[in-house]
Design a protein around this motif. Sequence first.
Motif, short mmCIF file in Angstrom:
data_model
loop_
_atom_site.label_atom_id
_atom_site.label_comp_id
_atom_site.label_asym_id
_atom_site.label_seq_id
_atom_site.Cartn_x
_atom_site.Cartn_y
_atom_site.Cartn_z
N UNK A 184 1.07 -1.18 -0.03
CA UNK A 184 0.03 0.03 0.06
C UNK A 184 0.83 1.22 0.10
N UNK A 185 2.02 1.21 0.58
CA UNK A 185 2.63 2.40 0.94
C UNK A 185 3.29 2.71 -0.61
N UNK A 206 -5.72 -2.52 -2.05
CA UNK A 206 -5.43 -1.43 -1.64
C UNK A 206 -6.15 -0.54 -0.91
N UNK A 207 -7.50 -0.69 -1.53
CA UNK A 207 -8.70 0.21 -0.96
C UNK A 207 -9.45 -0.52 0.14
N UNK A 208 -9.26 -1.76 0.02
CA UNK A 208 -10.22 -2.88 1.11
C UNK A 208 -9.76 -3.00 2.38
N UNK A 209 -10.68 -3.21 3.24
CA UNK A 209 -10.26 -3.41 4.70
C UNK A 209 -9.42 -2.48 5.49
N UNK A 214 -3.37 3.37 6.46
CA UNK A 214 -3.93 2.96 5.12
C UNK A 214 -4.80 3.71 4.40
N UNK A 215 -5.92 4.31 5.40
CA UNK A 215 -6.96 4.93 4.76
C UNK A 215 -6.35 6.41 4.09
N UNK A 216 -5.49 7.09 4.98
CA UNK A 216 -4.95 8.35 4.66
C UNK A 216 -3.79 8.05 3.33
N UNK A 217 -3.19 6.91 3.11
CA UNK A 217 -2.54 6.69 2.03
C UNK A 217 -3.49 6.60 0.66
N UNK A 218 -4.45 6.03 0.80
CA UNK A 218 -5.65 5.81 -0.16
C UNK A 218 -6.10 7.45 -0.54
N UNK A 252 -11.64 3.22 -8.15
CA UNK A 252 -11.04 3.69 -6.78
C UNK A 252 -12.37 3.90 -6.14
N UNK A 253 -13.05 4.91 -6.57
CA UNK A 253 -14.19 5.34 -6.16
C UNK A 253 -15.32 4.21 -5.73
#
Length: 742
Positions: free
Chosen positions: A406-407, A437-440, A449-453, A469-470
């Motif tokens: 994800x990073x 990448x978007x999940x969980x 992880x949410x901030x990275x997304x 992604x949306x």
Amino acid sequence: MQYNYMMKNTFLILLLLICWVNTFATFDTIKPPIQRQRFHDKINEEQKLLDKADGKVDGKMNISSNEEINLAVSDAIFRKIDILQDSIEVNDKIKANNEKVRYLTYAESLIKTFRANWRANKIKPVYASLLIDNFEKIMSATIEGQSMASYIDGVPYEVGNITAEIFVSNKGYAQSKNIVYLKYCALNPDKILQTIAPYAKESFADSLVTATCKNDPAQVYKYAQDASSVAGKLIHNNTSAVVKTVASLSTMPSSLLYFPFLDDIVSGKKQTDSLVKIIGNGDKGYDSVAYYKLLVQTEIEYSKRMIKGDTAIAFFGPNGLRDMLQRKALKHFINTINELHEKPENVRMKAIDSLTPVDIYYMIVMGESEIYTSSYKHSFNRMLQRMGKKPAADSLLLSVNFDYFKKFIKMAANFNKLDTFLNLMPAASSETLMKAFVGKLEATKNLEDAVDVADSYSSISNKKLQANILSYVNNNEQRCIGNNNNRGKIIYSLLKTIFLSADSSNKIDLSAAIGIPPIYSIENKALMDDSGRIVQQVFFYGDDDGKKFFPSYVNSFSAKEWKMNNSNKEWVEIKSIKDPKVWIYVNRPLNNDKNLDDSAQIHLNSYLKKNNLKPSIVTHRGHSYWLDRTMARMAGDAKIVVLGSCGGYKNLSHLIEINPDAHIISTKQIGTGNINQIVTNTLNQTLLTGKQLVWKNMWANLSAYFLKQPKELKETWEDYIPPYKNLGAIFIKAYNKKTETE
């Protein structure tokens, strides 16, 4: 459902309000004997001091933007304490005058300690009600001759630490003191060995040393050096294999370099005799490339174990595997290629010639906060080249067990390389990867992880990828709704709204939609203090960069508009000549090796506090590794914060914790002094007009300026992010606000 929620909240607020108002009606309903009146007066005085602590004496504690919390804390501090005073007077089991005085004194100590700990940020005010309830239960237990241990065990450390030390005469005090210490250790594992001496003979002492060694072997190593100290004796007498190994390693040269492999050494998988061939003896024989490669291979092995729920010893923490991997990636490779950015590419990139694609992958993700744009792009290209004529990006991720993927995706998006990477794998693999990448996002302990997304979305220009992604965000929101996962519902709902607002055709007022203050503009008056001053603090550091850019910074202020006071040896004061009053305080970049820049910042902070000057604008003029110090010196509640790189999620989250409503200007990568200078100059010129600061207008003007500049400066400017596009920061603020409200 919304109606029921509103009715429930309204009822609660009314109930608390009635209790708060009735405080004054029931105050001192029981007239104490004259010999105890002064003890009641002391308690009342402590209540008044608490009332005053929020800046306004009104019988109400205003400690939060949430009115329910304010009323609940007010109810505890005023009504519940009054009832407690009365209960001591009427309690038939407390007969002697001295006994009643003792419990009244305990009550006074309760409020006094709560106030002191609150001011020192050692307890959250929201714990007030729980604290008083716990006090009452322990008081009853003490009167009955019972132990308070179970009551101490059932509350957070911040509460138990206060009540246990008040009731020192309780028969369970010794046991309770141990319980409080164990709670302290759970919250402060890095301070176990420096505080364990009074508890060295307790049955849990050895297990604490063992746990410390598994999480932070460097701490055990440090105290093992002094074998005659209490902690040293505990370490050397410990029978745990891991502690015995660290104690043994502490006598070897370069012993800290062995710690990342501690789990393998203890299990016998790696031998110190073979490791010494890479690590060497002291300064001799150290092979930096071989050591880095060994760290990478060990990271891959340990990350595979972690997927199965088996976390290796010394995987995390200071001098652990991940800490050492990052430090060596920076020291041996990233810093080198950054420093050679003006050299020919073959000279500049020579440091990574011997690295494999996997080695470069880890170098990239470990260098998020420090790697230059050009350093990243050259490294990324070399990584792909070394994957063969037909590189398979999905195979690379499989080879590292999707560790840090994800990073890696976030960084690829930030550097406009995500499309390139995704196109090097089958379409089905690309789709699966982005779904993962978007999940969980709700399953992690923090919001990183949410901030990275969020940050990645703002960097992606591919409309199809944005739409995908949306769509994944929408699907995950529905999944969380179906599972009744409130955290997940909040995360994905906020991301969806933030992403939709990024498309100007949707015409969403993001501030109103997610419940945070305006992000597109800020009024001049909002930056002013009660005296009409806009106070700004600028942090410089005494390294080469600080010394280089400080003169140009102070010389950029025109004598026609600004008056400068250079009389202080540690800082410079710059004031606007005309209204509005813009007062800027900037510390001098004094010798960092002697900590003189640190002293200058401390003394400047004392001066600002003494003169009631609270900065509403803070500018950090230094590398990301200095940001911790800047944040530690911030007065808090700044409305604008200007940074270079924020150094990743941890810093960003802490920055917003200190300044909840701050408009943050930052860069995806490393900031440069030349650009920072122009940004702050433009900001100050806008402030002098007295007009509303509109970020889109300011950014358009700056972009037009940099469009005419040399290519390198222009490209670096493109990495700067205005407050309204800093989606990661916006997401954190919205999440904090949403969870506080709920």
